[in-house]
Design an enzyme around this catalytic site. Structure first.
Site, PDB file in Angstrom:
ATOM      1  N   ARG A 241      53.260  46.898  38.058  1.00 55.85           N
ATOM      2  CA  ARG A 241      51.985  47.236  37.877  1.00 55.85           C
ATOM      3  C   ARG A 241      51.847  48.116  36.791  1.00 55.85           C
ATOM      4  O   ARG A 241      52.715  49.080  36.689  1.00 55.85           O
ATOM      5  CB  ARG A 241      51.218  47.866  39.166  1.00 55.85           C
ATOM      6  CG  ARG A 241      50.550  46.982  40.175  1.00 55.85           C
ATOM      7  CD  ARG A 241      49.452  46.065  39.551  1.00 55.85           C
ATOM      8  NE  ARG A 241      49.139  45.363  40.829  1.00 55.85           N
ATOM      9  CZ  ARG A 241      49.189  44.007  40.912  1.00 55.85           C
ATOM     10  NH1 ARG A 241      50.108  43.436  40.191  1.00 55.85           N
ATOM     11  NH2 ARG A 241      48.554  43.327  41.811  1.00 55.85           N
ATOM     12  N   GLU A 270      44.706  47.000  31.857  1.00 56.05           N
ATOM     13  CA  GLU A 270      44.548  45.664  31.476  1.00 56.05           C
ATOM     14  C   GLU A 270      43.092  45.370  31.488  1.00 56.05           C
ATOM     15  O   GLU A 270      42.170  45.895  32.175  1.00 56.05           O
ATOM     16  CB  GLU A 270      45.240  45.006  32.659  1.00 56.05           C
ATOM     17  CG  GLU A 270      46.671  44.872  32.630  1.00 56.05           C
ATOM     18  CD  GLU A 270      47.322  44.126  33.838  1.00 56.05           C
ATOM     19  OE1 GLU A 270      46.666  43.124  34.138  1.00 56.05           O
ATOM     20  OE2 GLU A 270      48.381  44.307  33.964  1.00 56.05           O
ATOM     21  N   HIS A 288      50.041  39.305  32.168  1.00 61.13           N
ATOM     22  CA  HIS A 288      50.248  39.019  33.579  1.00 61.13           C
ATOM     23  C   HIS A 288      50.205  37.955  34.258  1.00 61.13           C
ATOM     24  O   HIS A 288      49.706  37.383  35.030  1.00 61.13           O
ATOM     25  CB  HIS A 288      48.976  39.911  34.110  1.00 61.13           C
ATOM     26  CG  HIS A 288      49.148  40.473  35.687  1.00 61.13           C
ATOM     27  ND1 HIS A 288      48.342  41.783  35.948  1.00 61.13           N
ATOM     28  CD2 HIS A 288      49.785  40.070  36.513  1.00 61.13           C
ATOM     29  CE1 HIS A 288      48.764  41.902  37.437  1.00 61.13           C
ATOM     30  NE2 HIS A 288      49.450  40.896  37.686  1.00 61.13           N
TER      31      HIS A 288
HETATM   32  C1  DGY Z   1      49.744  40.026  42.332  1.00 60.48           C
HETATM   33  O1  DGY Z   1      50.119  39.034  43.380  1.00 60.48           O
HETATM   34  O2  DGY Z   1      49.689  41.031  42.869  1.00 60.48           O
HETATM   35  C2  DGY Z   1      49.881  39.633  41.052  1.00 60.48           C
HETATM   36  O3  DGY Z   1      50.144  40.655  40.269  1.00 60.48           O
HETATM   37  C3  DGY Z   1      48.571  39.025  40.664  1.00 60.48           C
HETATM   38  O4  DGY Z   1      47.523  39.825  41.316  1.00 60.48           O
END
Ligand code: DGY
Length: 322
Positions: A241, A270, A288
């Site tokens: 993240r 983001e 992402h």
């Molecule tokens: C997750 O599954 O956490 C991916 O980053 C998409 O949200």
């Protein structure tokens, strides 16, 4: 409850998943794929029995406390749930589920993709060719960094971290060191070499890949000091993240040559990406994409639907996180 539960889905999902939702529930699908604003989310909380959000929706305490709320389960499409106030969900008696396991391999593949891309300068090379600026092969052109046999440091050694370790050690004969305060005492059996501190991992690693969840404790875990603790010439990979990295400090570390480069699939704000990062050649930037394969996105959707079906069928959803 009489009739089929009403389920609001905040984004478009792969068609097989939407078909299944239509079959099982009174599904309110998002045909335009436009994100729902705060008012639309509050309306869903009042009008539906369940919500299926994604990482782009912020499910706040205010939303969970919407007066007249009808939603009893938030079945998020994704393994990460830092966008959901789980403490508030617990307080309001709203069940929260996620979709673990099914995206492990694809996310690990993408971490390795970024590692290879940034080490071997493939983004830069592709831009050169596409721009029509390639003048031909030469012995000193665009020399990158060897991956095979180097040391990979993993911050977070859960499902995805371990899948990255397997690829790196099996495929690239990398030595793997890792830090994870939540790994049990039996973690030695998982492979790699455990380190008690993050700093020890940073000091030993040629590549550092982040695989911890975003929590208040991991916010800006990679700050200026930790970036400075990395080896000069090392690379940072982030498929976890954006919040885990202080993006301003990262820009400075890259600009000043504290580290050699970064491969990033996630960002602090983001979809905004720091202008400085966009201009840097030693950085690979992806939108992402960690779990973005047809197979995995269908599997994630099915897992979210399974959780709803279990809940409304009166049994415990498999992936309950609150
Ligand atoms: C997750 O599954 O956490 C991916 O980053 C998409 O949200």
């Amino acid at each position: 409850m009489t009739g089929r539960p009403t389920v609001v889905v905040t984004r478009r999902l792969p068609s097989p998943v939407e078909d299944r939702l239509r079959t099982l529930f009174d599904a309110r699908l998002n045909t335009t794929d436009a994100p729902l604003d705060e008012a639309a989310l509050a309306g869903a909380m009042r009008d539906a029995d369940a919500l299926v959000p994604t990482v782009t929706d912020r499910i706040t305490a205010t939303l969970l406390g919407t007066p007249g709320r009808r939603v009893r389960i938030v079945s998020t499409f994704g393994v990460g749930f830092n966008n959901i106030d789980v403490a508030a969900a617990r307080e309001h008696g709203v069940v929260v589920t996620n979709t673990p396991d099914v995206l492990t391999d694809d996310t690990a593949d993408l971490a390795i993709t970024l590692l290879l891309m940034v080490a071997r300068r493939t983004g830069e090379g592709e831009r050169l060719v596409r721009a029509g600026d390639w003048t031909g092969w030469r012995p000193t052109q665009m020399l990158g960094t060897r991956v095979t046999g180097k040391t990979l440091g993993l911050i977070g050694f859960g499902r995805i971290g371990r899948a990255v370790a397997a690829r790196a050690s099996g495929g690239f004969r990398m030595r793997v060191v890792w830090h994870d305060p939540f790994a049990g005492d039996d973690a030695a059996s998982l492979g790699g070499e455990r380190r008690i501190s993050i700093e020890a991992v940073l000091q030993e690693s040629d590549f550092v890949s982040l695989h911890c969840p975003a929590t208040p404790e991991t916010r800006h875990l990679m700050n200026a000091d930790r970036l400075a603790a990395m080896r000069p010439g090392a690379f940072l990979i982030n498929t976890a993240r954006g919040d885990v990295v202080d993006e301003t400090a990262l820009v400075r570390a890259l600009r000043e040559g504290t580290i050699a480069g970064a491969g990033l699939d996630v960002f602090e704000r983001e979809p905004a990406v720091s202008r400085e990062l966009l201009a840097m050649d030693n950085v690979v930037l992806l939108p992402h994409l960690g779990s973005a394969t047809e197979e995995t996105r269908v599997a994630m959707g099915n897992r979210a639907v399974d959780n709803l079906a279990a809940f409304f069928g009166g049994s415990a959803p498999r992936d309950r996180v609150a």
